[in-house]
Design a protein around this motif. Structure first.
Motif, mmCIF file in Angstrom:
data_model
loop_
_atom_site.group_PDB
_atom_site.id
_atom_site.type_symbol
_atom_site.label_atom_id
_atom_site.label_comp_id
_atom_site.label_asym_id
_atom_site.label_seq_id
_atom_site.Cartn_x
_atom_site.Cartn_y
_atom_site.Cartn_z
ATOM 1 N N GLU A 290 0.820 -1.213 0.000
ATOM 2 C CA GLU A 290 0.000 0.000 0.000
ATOM 3 C C GLU A 290 0.858 1.270 0.000
ATOM 4 N N SER A 333 -6.976 -8.070 4.404
ATOM 5 C CA SER A 333 -7.702 -7.436 3.303
ATOM 6 C C SER A 333 -6.995 -6.173 2.833
ATOM 7 N N SER A 335 -8.432 -3.381 2.041
ATOM 8 C CA SER A 335 -9.009 -2.200 2.683
ATOM 9 C C SER A 335 -8.393 -1.959 4.061
ATOM 10 N N TYR A 336 -8.188 -3.039 4.829
ATOM 11 C CA TYR A 336 -7.576 -2.886 6.143
ATOM 12 C C TYR A 336 -6.123 -2.469 6.016
ATOM 13 N N GLU A 339 -6.002 1.173 5.343
ATOM 14 C CA GLU A 339 -6.318 1.923 6.558
ATOM 15 C C GLU A 339 -5.108 1.991 7.487
#
Length: 580
Positions: A290, A333, A335-336, A339
């Protein structure tokens, strides 16, 4: 790039481990027609003899492997469980806030021997006698004792003389490094195991089943049960009887399970489940992805990012992992990960920030216990990088397409007294449980402690990579550095191992007395201007000796060409890869 030894290459077989005699034993098995599972077991049993401060028959071993018939990786869990009598209430009633790191109270069911025998039965080809001959020979006739073993015994010499007479009888007086050391009681135990196996007849699988019964329902279980009824001083400063019984051993067997996996750096990386710390490597990889393109190797930006994602991932480990239902789909995931990655800035962030779950009160409230110095409950590196022992690791690949990654540990000579009649000591892995109800890793009967042991496999386009390292909480930090070096920066296996290493201690230790650290520990080979930049960003940089962090080993196989490669760590001056 200069390396301490070459990356090995061949087509017949490769063995890499943390001790040269274990690697040689594994290779001898391959030369005699055995497969990777026979060789891994021979190396594993040999490590019980040559690295007794790092593993033993009373310990445990998780393994990840793939077979020539089925390339889909599997996990074999050789992590034993807490005794039926082990409850939070029982420990609290004895005035304990933590499970002691030494003695008998922290013993779980010893899983290592059962795991090796199960792997042999289900996937090996050789009879037990031919696999155990190397360990028996080194225990019976002697092996040159490693300096690390001698130094470890010296640290607990007074404990042995004063409180643990069975250990004193086996290990004292302290020998000099390189002198031959014999372990006749352990040799006799393994000889009897072979005899009881062969009493079951000529069938190889029947023999291995008989050996498993002898260990968990027969003479070994009986001796361990009797020994645990004695009182032994541990690092709480008070003598305690053990809770482990013969019934606990009889009720346990190793289990197979599916690994956890994730795509990263063009590879699929496989780890054991959250009863280990294995998924923390995957969480770190998810966060790094990410954060964008990898910075150059050894740069301040790369070390900073790795440190920050480790702090976040290990906080989740401490809040969420255990032998229970763990929300891995959420933790892994995209998305996590996005975050959590958003918390990474150019400055060093705070410690202990889990994104979900709850940390133990002992951690959040700064709990402390008196440290008596009676034995060593942590067989890993101190925050300052001083070697106090470790764990072991084995990687094996054969010419048929079998590959194994295993991380044996536990049953450390410095952590529990020798069972004199058997020649080995029990493990103390239960020290990783919390004595607080309602946590994923709370102590409970029949439960596996959330261990630090973390072997790895990775696959890509017909290639399979097996790797791992000793090092407790540091295992999945050093493995991350290795994987980034190899898969992300194109280094060969030996270059990836030899490159400078680092890790953070900014989370709760898995070992008694469970302290939370703050250091970013780096080898002095990391450039000085990089260390200065890290300090400017707010990291508490601790510089250690140039070759002191990690003892990685690795093997790989290209299924299309049949080419095998291997490498092992020069750090510690014990590990070797062999092959042809």
């Amino acid at each position: 790039m200069f390396t301490t030894r070459p990356e090995l290459s061949g087509t017949f077989g490769m063995v890499a481990s943390t001790h040269w005699l274990a690697s040689a034993a594994g290779m001898a098995v391959l030369e005699h027609g055995g497969n990777a599972f026979d060789a891994a077991a021979a190396a594993g049993f040999t490590l019980h003899v040559t690295e007794p401060h790092m593993n033993g028959p009373g310990g445990e071993v998780p393994a990840i492997f793939a077979t020539a018939a089925d390339p889909e990786p599997q996990v074999l869990c050789g992590q034993g469980v807490a005794p039926a009598a082990a409850t939070v209430e029982r420990f609290r009633d004895q005035g304990l806030d933590l499970v002691p790191g030494t003695g008998l109270l922290a013993a779980t069911v010893p899983g290592a021997v059962g795991a090796w025998l199960t792997l042999l039965r289900d996937h090996g080809t050789m009879p037990l006698r031919d696999v155990l001959r190397y360990a028996i020979g080194y225990a019976e006739h002697g092996h040159p004792v490693a300096e690390a073993v001698v130094l470890t015994i010296q640290t607990v010499e007074n404990l042995f003389r004063t409180y643990w007479p069975t250990s004193a009888s086996q290990w004292l007086p302290v020998t000099r490094p390189g002198e031959l050391v014999r372990l006749p009681a352990l040799a006799a135990t393994y000889r009897r195991l072979v005899a009881e196996a062969e009493a079951a007849g000529a069938d190889r699988e029947a023999q291995l089943d008989a050996a498993i019964r002898a260990w968990y329902e027969g003479f070994v279980a009986e001796e361990l049960d009797a020994f645990c009824r004695s009182e032994v001083l541990d690092d709480s400063g008070v003598p305690h009887r053990g809770l482990l019984t013969g019934a606990d051993l009889a009720a346990w067997r190793p289990t197979y399970e599916r690994p956890v996996s994730m795509a990263a750096l063009g590879w699929t990386v496989y780890k054991a489940g959250p009863w280990s710390q294995g998924p923390v490597l995957l969480q770190q990889l998810a966060l790094l992805q990410e954060l964008g393109e990898l910075p150059p190797p050894g740069s301040a930006e790369l070390i900073h990012r790795m440190t920050e994602v480790a702090k976040l991932a290990f906080a989740d480990r401490d809040a969420c992992y255990g032998d229970t239902d763990v929300p891995l789909d959420h933790l892994l995931s995209a998305s996590y990960a996005a975050e959590r990655a958003a918390l990474v800035t150019r400055e060093a962030g705070p410690v202990l920030r889990p994104g979900t779950g709850r940390l133990p009160r002992f951690v959040t409230e700064g709990g402390e216990v008196a440290v008596s110095g009676l034995g060593i409950g942590e067989p890993t590196l101190s925050p300052m990088g001083t070697t106090r022992g470790d764990t072991c690791h084995i990687d094996v690949a054969d010419r048929w397409g079998n590959i194994v990654s295993a991380t044996p540990s536990g049953g450390w000579l410095q952590s529990s007294p020798v069972v004199g009649s058997l020649g080995f000591c029990l493990g103390t892995r239960a020290q990783m449980f919390w004595l607080e109800e309602g946590l994923p890793n709370s102590l409970a009967p029949g439960k596996r402690p959330r261990t630090t042991l973390s072997p790895s496999l990775a696959t890509r386009d017909g290639r399979v990579l097996s790797f791992g390292t000793p090092g407790g909480d540091q295992q999945d930090q050093w493995q991350l550095g290795f994987l980034l070096n190899h898969a992300g920066h194109g280094m060969n296996l030996q270059e990836a191992i030899d490159a400078p290493a680092w890790h953070t201690t900014a989370f709760a230790s898995s070992f008694y007395p469970r302290a939370t650290g703050a250091e970013l520990v780096v080898e002095s080979r990391v450039d000085g201007y990089v260390r200065e930049e890290l300090a400017r960003r707010g990291h508490e940089v601790t510089v250690v000796e140039p070759w002191s962090l990690g003892r990685l080993s690795a093997v790989s196989r290209d299924l299309a060409t049949g080419q095998l490669r291997a490498a092992a760590n020069a750090r510690g001056m014990q590990g070797y890869a062999v092959g042809r």
